[in-house]
Scaffold this active site. Structure first.
Site, PDB file in Angstrom:
ATOM      1  CD  GLU A   1      -4.150  -8.612   3.527  1.00 55.74           C
ATOM      2  OE1 GLU A   1      -3.626  -8.283   2.482  1.00 55.74           O
ATOM      3  OE2 GLU A   1      -3.405  -9.203   4.022  1.00 55.74           O
TER       4      GLU A   1
ATOM      5  N   GLY B   1       3.664  -3.252   8.334  1.00 56.72           N
ATOM      6  CA  GLY B   1       3.780  -3.161   9.129  1.00 56.72           C
ATOM      7  C   GLY B   1       4.960  -3.552   9.487  1.00 56.72           C
TER       8      GLY B   1
ATOM      9  CB  THR C   1      -0.945  -0.634   1.528  1.00 55.37           C
ATOM     10  OG1 THR C   1      -1.955  -0.676   1.541  1.00 55.37           O
ATOM     11  CG2 THR C   1      -1.854   1.473   0.818  1.00 55.37           C
TER      12      THR C   1
HETATM   13  C1  LIG Z   1      -4.617 -14.671  11.014  1.00 58.79           C
HETATM   14  C2  LIG Z   1      -4.292 -13.852  10.130  1.00 58.79           C
HETATM   15  C3  LIG Z   1      -4.052 -13.009  11.149  1.00 58.79           C
HETATM   16  C4  LIG Z   1      -4.035 -11.579  11.470  1.00 58.79           C
HETATM   17  C5  LIG Z   1      -3.148 -11.164  10.511  1.00 58.79           C
HETATM   18  C6  LIG Z   1      -2.273 -10.015  11.252  1.00 58.79           C
HETATM   19  C7  LIG Z   1      -1.536  -9.092  11.675  1.00 58.79           C
HETATM   20  C8  LIG Z   1      -1.732  -8.411   9.735  1.00 58.79           C
HETATM   21  C9  LIG Z   1      -1.785  -6.985   9.642  1.00 58.79           C
HETATM   22  C10 LIG Z   1      -1.970  -7.334   8.840  1.00 58.79           C
HETATM   23  C11 LIG Z   1      -2.169  -6.933   7.498  1.00 58.79           C
HETATM   24  C12 LIG Z   1      -2.793  -6.188   6.409  1.00 58.79           C
HETATM   25  C13 LIG Z   1      -1.632  -6.951   4.747  1.00 58.79           C
HETATM   26  C14 LIG Z   1      -1.578  -5.598   4.031  1.00 58.79           C
HETATM   27  O1  LIG Z   1      -3.514  -4.652   4.353  1.00 58.79           O
HETATM   28  S1  LIG Z   1      -1.121  -6.359   2.750  1.00 58.79           S
HETATM   29  C15 LIG Z   1      -2.447  -5.174   1.235  1.00 58.79           C
HETATM   30  C16 LIG Z   1      -3.798  -5.833   0.990  1.00 58.79           C
HETATM   31  N1  LIG Z   1      -4.220  -4.789  -0.298  1.00 58.79           N
HETATM   32  C17 LIG Z   1      -4.966  -4.872  -0.813  1.00 58.79           C
HETATM   33  O2  LIG Z   1      -5.776  -5.869  -0.210  1.00 58.79           O
HETATM   34  C18 LIG Z   1      -5.550  -4.572  -2.181  1.00 58.79           C
HETATM   35  C19 LIG Z   1      -6.822  -4.754  -2.484  1.00 58.79           C
HETATM   36  N2  LIG Z   1      -7.132  -4.397  -4.323  1.00 58.79           N
HETATM   37  C20 LIG Z   1      -6.712  -5.415  -4.567  1.00 58.79           C
HETATM   38  O3  LIG Z   1      -6.927  -6.588  -4.903  1.00 58.79           O
HETATM   39  C21 LIG Z   1      -7.132  -5.397  -6.109  1.00 58.79           C
HETATM   40  O4  LIG Z   1      -6.586  -3.821  -6.219  1.00 58.79           O
HETATM   41  C22 LIG Z   1      -8.247  -5.154  -6.686  1.00 58.79           C
HETATM   42  C23 LIG Z   1      -9.479  -4.237  -5.674  1.00 58.79           C
HETATM   43  C24 LIG Z   1      -8.937  -7.156  -6.367  1.00 58.79           C
HETATM   44  C25 LIG Z   1      -8.681  -5.613  -7.875  1.00 58.79           C
HETATM   45  O5  LIG Z   1      -7.200  -5.715  -8.991  1.00 58.79           O
HETATM   46  P1  LIG Z   1      -6.718  -4.978 -10.681  1.00 58.79           P
HETATM   47  O6  LIG Z   1      -6.003  -6.746 -10.788  1.00 58.79           O
HETATM   48  O7  LIG Z   1      -6.085  -4.034 -10.052  1.00 58.79           O
HETATM   49  O8  LIG Z   1      -7.903  -5.061 -11.447  1.00 58.79           O
HETATM   50  P2  LIG Z   1      -9.476  -5.806 -12.204  1.00 58.79           P
HETATM   51  O9  LIG Z   1      -9.420  -5.616 -13.293  1.00 58.79           O
HETATM   52  O10 LIG Z   1     -10.501  -5.375 -10.668  1.00 58.79           O
HETATM   53  O11 LIG Z   1      -9.212  -7.077 -11.170  1.00 58.79           O
HETATM   54  C26 LIG Z   1      -8.430  -8.051 -12.706  1.00 58.79           C
HETATM   55  C27 LIG Z   1      -9.184  -9.517 -12.672  1.00 58.79           C
HETATM   56  O12 LIG Z   1      -8.421 -10.566 -11.917  1.00 58.79           O
HETATM   57  C28 LIG Z   1      -9.114 -10.793 -11.037  1.00 58.79           C
HETATM   58  N3  LIG Z   1      -8.580 -10.868  -9.752  1.00 58.79           N
HETATM   59  C29 LIG Z   1      -7.859  -9.511  -8.684  1.00 58.79           C
HETATM   60  N4  LIG Z   1      -7.212  -9.824  -7.348  1.00 58.79           N
HETATM   61  C30 LIG Z   1      -7.583 -11.366  -7.373  1.00 58.79           C
HETATM   62  C31 LIG Z   1      -6.743 -12.149  -7.185  1.00 58.79           C
HETATM   63  N5  LIG Z   1      -6.402 -11.937  -5.860  1.00 58.79           N
HETATM   64  N6  LIG Z   1      -6.401 -13.795  -7.164  1.00 58.79           N
HETATM   65  C32 LIG Z   1      -7.026 -14.090  -8.043  1.00 58.79           C
HETATM   66  N7  LIG Z   1      -7.609 -13.012  -8.984  1.00 58.79           N
HETATM   67  C33 LIG Z   1      -8.127 -11.543  -9.024  1.00 58.79           C
HETATM   68  C34 LIG Z   1     -10.135  -9.747 -10.468  1.00 58.79           C
HETATM   69  O13 LIG Z   1     -11.603 -10.460  -9.936  1.00 58.79           O
HETATM   70  C35 LIG Z   1      -9.643 -10.000 -12.107  1.00 58.79           C
HETATM   71  O14 LIG Z   1     -10.681 -10.502 -13.161  1.00 58.79           O
HETATM   72  P3  LIG Z   1     -11.745 -10.565 -14.673  1.00 58.79           P
HETATM   73  O15 LIG Z   1     -11.559 -12.205 -15.074  1.00 58.79           O
HETATM   74  O16 LIG Z   1     -12.776  -9.771 -14.404  1.00 58.79           O
HETATM   75  O17 LIG Z   1     -11.108 -10.060 -15.145  1.00 58.79           O
HETATM   76  C1  FAD Z   2      -3.832  -2.267  10.841  1.00 58.88           C
HETATM   77  C2  FAD Z   2      -3.127  -2.176   8.814  1.00 58.88           C
HETATM   78  C3  FAD Z   2      -2.124  -2.408   8.819  1.00 58.88           C
HETATM   79  C4  FAD Z   2      -2.041  -2.331   7.589  1.00 58.88           C
HETATM   80  N1  FAD Z   2      -1.207  -3.068   7.123  1.00 58.88           N
HETATM   81  C5  FAD Z   2       0.110  -3.092   5.842  1.00 58.88           C
HETATM   82  C6  FAD Z   2       0.866  -3.570   5.334  1.00 58.88           C
HETATM   83  O1  FAD Z   2       1.547  -4.691   5.899  1.00 58.88           O
HETATM   84  N2  FAD Z   2       1.119  -3.552   3.923  1.00 58.88           N
HETATM   85  C7  FAD Z   2       0.194  -3.170   3.154  1.00 58.88           C
HETATM   86  O2  FAD Z   2       0.819  -3.257   1.615  1.00 58.88           O
HETATM   87  N3  FAD Z   2      -0.851  -2.699   3.604  1.00 58.88           N
HETATM   88  C8  FAD Z   2      -1.118  -2.468   5.126  1.00 58.88           C
HETATM   89  N4  FAD Z   2      -1.818  -1.221   5.260  1.00 58.88           N
HETATM   90  C9  FAD Z   2      -3.051  -1.214   4.334  1.00 58.88           C
HETATM   91  C10 FAD Z   2      -4.107  -1.847   3.598  1.00 58.88           C
HETATM   92  O3  FAD Z   2      -4.263  -2.206   3.160  1.00 58.88           O
HETATM   93  C11 FAD Z   2      -5.565  -0.587   3.302  1.00 58.88           C
HETATM   94  O4  FAD Z   2      -5.415   0.592   4.191  1.00 58.88           O
HETATM   95  C12 FAD Z   2      -6.536  -0.975   2.791  1.00 58.88           C
HETATM   96  O5  FAD Z   2      -6.479  -2.156   1.455  1.00 58.88           O
HETATM   97  C13 FAD Z   2      -7.927  -0.356   2.305  1.00 58.88           C
HETATM   98  O6  FAD Z   2      -7.488   0.946   1.661  1.00 58.88           O
HETATM   99  P1  FAD Z   2      -7.450   2.915   1.642  1.00 58.88           P
HETATM  100  O7  FAD Z   2      -6.602   2.176   2.693  1.00 58.88           O
HETATM  101  O8  FAD Z   2      -6.804   2.883   0.600  1.00 58.88           O
HETATM  102  O9  FAD Z   2      -8.575   2.619   1.031  1.00 58.88           O
HETATM  103  P2  FAD Z   2      -9.412   2.944   0.564  1.00 58.88           P
HETATM  104  O10 FAD Z   2      -9.060   2.350  -0.991  1.00 58.88           O
HETATM  105  O11 FAD Z   2      -8.991   4.829   0.181  1.00 58.88           O
HETATM  106  O12 FAD Z   2     -11.303   3.198   0.684  1.00 58.88           O
HETATM  107  C14 FAD Z   2     -11.989   4.209   1.427  1.00 58.88           C
HETATM  108  C15 FAD Z   2     -13.251   4.638   1.189  1.00 58.88           C
HETATM  109  O13 FAD Z   2     -13.273   4.394  -0.435  1.00 58.88           O
HETATM  110  C16 FAD Z   2     -14.017   3.370  -1.204  1.00 58.88           C
HETATM  111  N5  FAD Z   2     -13.362   2.621  -2.272  1.00 58.88           N
HETATM  112  C17 FAD Z   2     -12.500   2.827  -2.455  1.00 58.88           C
HETATM  113  N6  FAD Z   2     -11.845   2.013  -3.941  1.00 58.88           N
HETATM  114  C18 FAD Z   2     -12.977   2.229  -4.160  1.00 58.88           C
HETATM  115  C19 FAD Z   2     -14.200   0.807  -5.250  1.00 58.88           C
HETATM  116  N7  FAD Z   2     -13.361   0.567  -6.094  1.00 58.88           N
HETATM  117  N8  FAD Z   2     -15.529   0.910  -5.724  1.00 58.88           N
HETATM  118  C20 FAD Z   2     -15.734   1.346  -4.521  1.00 58.88           C
HETATM  119  N9  FAD Z   2     -15.829   2.394  -3.379  1.00 58.88           N
HETATM  120  C21 FAD Z   2     -14.247   1.969  -3.436  1.00 58.88           C
HETATM  121  C22 FAD Z   2     -13.793   2.037   0.500  1.00 58.88           C
HETATM  122  O14 FAD Z   2     -14.743   1.196  -0.043  1.00 58.88           O
HETATM  123  C23 FAD Z   2     -14.239   2.980   0.956  1.00 58.88           C
HETATM  124  O15 FAD Z   2     -14.941   3.563   1.751  1.00 58.88           O
HETATM  125  C24 FAD Z   2      -2.617  -1.983   7.165  1.00 58.88           C
HETATM  126  C25 FAD Z   2      -3.382  -1.042   6.981  1.00 58.88           C
HETATM  127  C26 FAD Z   2      -4.124  -1.108   8.015  1.00 58.88           C
HETATM  128  C27 FAD Z   2      -5.921  -0.606   8.933  1.00 58.88           C
END
Ligand SMILES: CC/C=C\C/C=C\C/C=C\CCCC(=O)SCCNC(=O)CCNC(=O)[C@H](O)C(C)(C)COP(=O)(O)OP(=O)(O)OC[C@H]1O[C@@H](n2cnc3c(N)ncnc32)[C@H](O)[C@@H]1OP(=O)(O)O
Ligand code: FAD
Length: 646
Positions: A414, A176, A138
Site C-alpha cells: 500500500e 493477493g 503492482t
Molecule cells: C485493515 C486492513 C488490514 C489489512 C490489510 C490486509 C490485507 C491486504 C494486504 C495487502 C494489500 C496490499 C495491496 C497493495 O499493495 S495495492 C498496491 C499499492 N501500491 C501503491 O501504494 C503504490 C504507491 N505509489 C503511489 O501511490 C504513487 O506512485 C505515488 C508515489 C503517490 C506517486 O504518484 P504519481 O501520481 O505517480 O505521481 P506524483 O507526481 O508524485 O503525484 C501527482 C500528484 O498526485 C498526488 N497524489 C498521489 N497519490 C494520490 C492519492 N492517492 N490521492 C490524492 N492525491 C494523490 C500527489 O501528491 C501529487 O500532487 P501534486 O499536488 O504535488 O501534483
Molecule cells: C504482502 C504483500 C501484499 C501485496 N499485495 C498487493 C496486492 O494485492 N496488489 C498489488 O497491486 N500490490 C500488492 N503488493 C505490492 C506492494 O504494493 C508493493 O510491493 C509496494 O508498493 C512497494 O513497491 P516495490 O515492491 O516495487 O518496492 P520498490 O518501490 O522497488 O522499493 C524498493 C526500495 O526503493 C526505494 N524507493 C522506491 N522509489 C523511491 C522513491 N521515489 N524515492 C526514494 N526511494 C524510493 C524504497 O524506499 C525501497 O527502499 C503487495 C506487497 C506485499 C509485500
C-alpha cells in the site's frame, strides 16, 4: 490463575472495564464486540495451529475458514461493515485470510468506482461471493504508478478493451488471491484514439465461473514469502485479453473512443487511501497485542535478582519497563490516532462523494504519512516485545514471531513507507502557502504561525526555553515547533534550485530532509491527538493514568530525537538532562497499572493465540503442552532415525 497476575490486577488504580469502553467508543460498542467474539466458541472454527501445518495445508485451512465466515455472517445476519470487520478480525486471529483482498480492496473499489449500471451488475455478484476479486496493480518491474506498463487499448469496432502485459516486467505481481479469485480489478494505462490517458481500473474475469479453470490468462501463486502463508499472492499475465467497454470502472471512454476526463485523476487511487487509513488502526491493534503478550509474560516470569530476595518479576527491572512502557503508551496513542484517521477518512470521502474534492490532497498526505509513521514504529515495537520475552519469545507459541511476519509487510505494501513519507510535497506546498500569507485550515494550520512566531531553527542560546517538561501542552507546543523542520526541507530544495539543479534533482537531493520533516509532522500529530483525547475523558482515575502514558510517549519521543529539539533551541541541555529522570519517575507510576492497562485492550485468549500472553498467566504448563503437539513428536522415534542415523 497465576497468583502474580492476580496480584497485578488487584493493584490497578482504575476501572479496566471503563477504559475498554473508551477504547471501543462506548459501552454499547464493547457489548456488541463481545457478542461477536462469542463466535470463537463455535466448533466450526476449531482448527490446527497453522504453525504445525505446511503452506498448502495453511492455505486450505484459511480458505475453509473464509468460506465458513461467509456462511456464519449470513446465518447471524451481520451486515454492518464495521461489525463484519470486527467479526473477521476475531476469527482471523493473528493471520490473514485468503479472501482478504476481496473485502479490503476489490469490494471497496467497486463501491467507490462503479457507476449506477455497473453497481447493479457487479455488487450483487461480489457481495454474494459468486465473483471473488483481487486488486492487481503492482507489476514485477514497477510499483510507481506512472511507470506501470500494462495497457488497456480501446477497440471501437468491437467496443472492447484489449488488456496486455507486453513485457516480463509488466506481469502483475503480488495481487493477493492468485488461486482464490475469479476476477480482478486491473490497473492499466488507458489508450484510446492513439493517446495514453494514464492509469485506469478495469474489471477482468480470470477464471471460469463453474470450474475455476483459468481463462486464457497466466495466473497463479508467487510462492512462499516471509509471512502471509494463508494468502496466495499471485501473478497475472494478460496476453491481448478482451473485455467489454462496460468493464472500465467510472466509464471514461465513450463508444466512439472519446475520453471523458474525471473530476480528479487521483480518484482512481481512492482504494489505496482507504487502506492506508485503515492501517493506522491496524498498527494500534498489533502494538496492543504485542504489549499484552510481553507485559503479561513479564508479570509472571521471575528471573535473576535485584536484592538478595526471591527472584523478582522481570517487570520489576527498570530496563524491562523502559523497553515496554513506551510501547504501551504508543499503543494507546495509536488507538486514538486510528480513531481520528477513520473519522477523517469518512468525513472527507463523504465530501468527495458530494463533489467537494478540496480536502483530497490533505487526506492523501495525512493517510500516507500516518500509515508510514505508525507501521514503522509498530514494526520495530513488535520485535522489542519479542526480545523482551527472552527465549520463549522466539517460540512460535508466543505469537510474536507471527505478529511480526504478518505485520512487517505493512511497511511495504500500500505504498513503501519511504515513498509515502516523500508524499510530503503537500507539506512543503503548505509551508510555501503559509509563508506567502495564506491562512491554512485543518491540521496544517500550525504553519500559519511560522512568520509571527518565528518558528524556525534557532541556536539554543537565542531562544528562551519556556518549556515545562511536566506540562503536556508545553510538550505538544515543542513538537509543533519541531515539525517546522519542514522549513529546513523547503530551504534545502531552494538551495539546490539556486545551484541550478532541476526541480527533480533538487527534490531528490533534499529527500532525507523531507522524510525527516514528514516524520516530525506525524509525530506532532500523534502527540497532539493523544493529548486532545485526554480532555474528553471525565473519569479522573483513567484520565490520570492516560496522562501519565501521554507524558511518557511525548518525553520518550523527545529523548529519542533530542538532536532536533536541541538544535532548534526548543529545549535546553539542562532540560534534556531532566527528561531521563522524569521518564524513570513515569515508569514507576505506570508499573502498578501495567497489566490492567493491557487487560483494557480486552483481547480474548483465542485472538491473541499466545501461550505467553494468556489471561490466566499459566504460561509454563501450556508451553509444555503446546510443544508436545509439535508434529515432530507424533512418533517417539522420527523416521529420519531409521533412514539416516541408525
Ligand atoms: C485493515 C486492513 C488490514 C489489512 C490489510 C490486509 C490485507 C491486504 C494486504 C495487502 C494489500 C496490499 C495491496 C497493495 O499493495 S495495492 C498496491 C499499492 N501500491 C501503491 O501504494 C503504490 C504507491 N505509489 C503511489 O501511490 C504513487 O506512485 C505515488 C508515489 C503517490 C506517486 O504518484 P504519481 O501520481 O505517480 O505521481 P506524483 O507526481 O508524485 O503525484 C501527482 C500528484 O498526485 C498526488 N497524489 C498521489 N497519490 C494520490 C492519492 N492517492 N490521492 C490524492 N492525491 C494523490 C500527489 O501528491 C501529487 O500532487 P501534486 O499536488 O504535488 O501534483
Ligand atoms: C504482502 C504483500 C501484499 C501485496 N499485495 C498487493 C496486492 O494485492 N496488489 C498489488 O497491486 N500490490 C500488492 N503488493 C505490492 C506492494 O504494493 C508493493 O510491493 C509496494 O508498493 C512497494 O513497491 P516495490 O515492491 O516495487 O518496492 P520498490 O518501490 O522497488 O522499493 C524498493 C526500495 O526503493 C526505494 N524507493 C522506491 N522509489 C523511491 C522513491 N521515489 N524515492 C526514494 N526511494 C524510493 C524504497 O524506499 C525501497 O527502499 C503487495 C506487497 C506485499 C509485500
Amino acid at each position: 490463575m497465576n497468583p502474580d497476575i492476580v496480584k497485578e490486577r488487584q493493584n490497578a488504580s482504575f476501572d479496566v472495564q471503563k477504559l475498554t469502553y473508551i477504547l471501543d467508543g462506548g459501552p454499547e460498542k464493547t457489548k456488541r464486540r463481545r457478542e461477536i467474539s462469542l463466535v470463537l466458541n463455535d466448533p466450526d472454527f476449531d482448527e490446527e495451529d497453522p504453525n504445525f501445518l505446511s503452506r498448502s495445508e495453511r492455505y486450505e485451512q484459511a480458505v475453509r475458514k473464509s468460506a465458513q465466515m461467509i456462511l456464519k455472517l449470513r446465518e447471524y445476519g451481520i451486515s454492518d461493515p464495521a461489525e463484519i470487520n470486527c467479526y473477521k478480525s476475531v476469527v482471523r486471529g493473528n493471520f490473514h485470510e485468503s479472501l482478504g483482498l476481496h473485502y479490503v480492496m476489490f469490494l471497496p473499489t467497486l463501491y467507490s468506482q462503479c457507476d449506477q449500471e455497473q453497481s447493479k451488475k457487479w455488487l450483487p455478484l461480489a457481495t454474494s461471493f459468486e465473483v471473488l476479486g483481487t486488486y492487481a496493480q503492482t507489476e514485477l518491474g514497477h510499483t510507481h504508478l506512472r511507470g506501470l506498463e500494462t495497457t488497456a487499448t480501446f477497440d471501437p469496432t468491437t467496443q472492447e478493451f484489449v488488456l496486455n502485459s507486453p513485457t516480463v516486467t509488466s506481469i502483475k505481481w503480488w495481487p493477493g488471491a492468485g488461486k482464490t479469485s475469479n476476477h480482478a480489478v486491473v490497473l492499466a494505462q488507458l489508450y484510446t484514439r492513439g493517446k495514453c490517458h494514464g492509469l485506469h481500473a478495469f474489471i477482468v474475469q480470470l477464471r471460469h465461473m463453474d470450474t475455476h479453470e483459468p481463462l486464457p490468462i497466466l495466473v497463479g501463486d508467487i510462492g512462499p514469502k516471509f509471512g502471509f502463508s494463508e494468502v496466495d499472492n499471485g501473478f497475472l499475465k494478460l496476453d491481448h485479453v478482451r473485455i467489454p467497454r462496460e468493464n472500465m470502472l467510472m466509464k471514461h471512454v465513450e463508444p466512439d473512443g472519446r475520453y471523458v476526463k474525471p473530476a480528479s485523476a487521483k480518484l482512481t487511487y481512492g482504494t489505496m487511501v482507504f487502506i492506508r487509513s485503515l492501517l493506522v488502526g491496524l498498527s494500534a491493534l498489533v502494538m496492543a497485542k504485542s504489549c499484552t503478550i510481553a507485559i503479561r509474560y513479564s508479570a509472571v516470569r521471575h528471573q535473576s535478582e535485584i536484592r538478595s530476595e526471591p527472584e523478582p518479576q522481570i517487570l520489576d527491572y527498570q530496563t524491562q519497563q523502559y523497553k515496554l512502557f513506551p510501547l504501551l503508551a504508543t499503543a494507546y496513542a495509536f488507538s486514538f490516532v486510528g480513531q481520528y484517521m477513520t473519522e477523517t477518512y469518512y468525513r472527507i470521502s463523504g465530501d468527495i462523494n458530494q463533489g467537494d474534492l478540496s480536502e483530497l490532497p490533505e487526506l492523501h498526505a495525512v493517510s500516507a504519512g500516518l500509515k508510514a509513521f505508525t507501521t514503522w514504529t509498530t514494526n520495530t515495537g513488535i520485535e522489542v516485545c519479542r526480545m523482551s520475552c527472552g527465549g520463549h519469545g522466539y517460540s512460535r507459541s508466543s505469537a510474536l514471531p507471527d505478529l511480526y511476519a504478518e505485520f512487517t509487510p505493512t511497511c511495504t505494501y500500500e505504498g513503501e513507507n519511504t515513498v509515502m513519507m516523500l508524499q510530503t510535497a503537500y507539506l512543503v506546498k503548505s509551508y510555501r502557502q503559509a509563508k506567502a500569507g495564506e491562512q491554512l485550515r485543518g491540521i496544517m494550520s500550525y504553519l500559519n504561525d511560522m512568520e509571527q512566531r518565528h518558528v524556525r531553527a534557532h541556536p539554543a542560546s537565542a531562544r528562551p526555553a519556556l518549556v515545562d517538561i511536566n506540562d503536556l501542552s508545553d510538550l505538544v507546543e515543542s513538537y509543533k515547533l519541531r515539525a517546522a523542520l519542514v522549513e529546513s526541507a523547503a530551504k534545502s530544495i531552494q538551495q539546490e534550485l539556486q545551484k541550478r539543479r532541476s526541480h527533480e534533482d533538487a527534490w531528490n537531493n533534499s529527500a532525507i530532509d523531507l522524510v525527516k520533516a514528514s516524520d516530525a509532522h506525524c509525530h506532532y500529530m500523534v502527540v497532539k491527538l493523544f493529548t486532545d483525547k485526554l480532555s474528553e475523558i471525565g473519569d479522573p482515575d483513567i484520565n490520570l493514568v492516560l496522562t501519565t502514558l501521554a507524558q511518557l510517549y511525548a518525553l520518550h519521543g523527545i529523548a529519542l530525537n533530542s538532536g532536533d529539539f536541541l538544535q532548534a533551541g526548543l529545549l535546553t541541555v539542562p532540560q534534556m538532562q531532566q527528561i531521563p529522570v522524569r521518564i524513570k519517575e513515569l515508569l514507576c507510576l505506570i508499573r502498578p497499572n501495567a497489566v490492567a492497562l493491557v487487560d483494557a485492550f480486552d483481547f480474548p485468549d483465542k485472538v491473541l493465540s499466545s501461550v505467553l500472553g494468556r489471561y490466566d498467566g499459566n504460561v509454563y504448563e501450556n508451553l509444555f503442552e503446546w510443544a508436545r503437539r509439535s508434529p515432530l513428536n507424533a512418533t517417539e522415534v522420527h523416521e529420519s532415525f531409521h533412514k539416516y542415523l541408525k
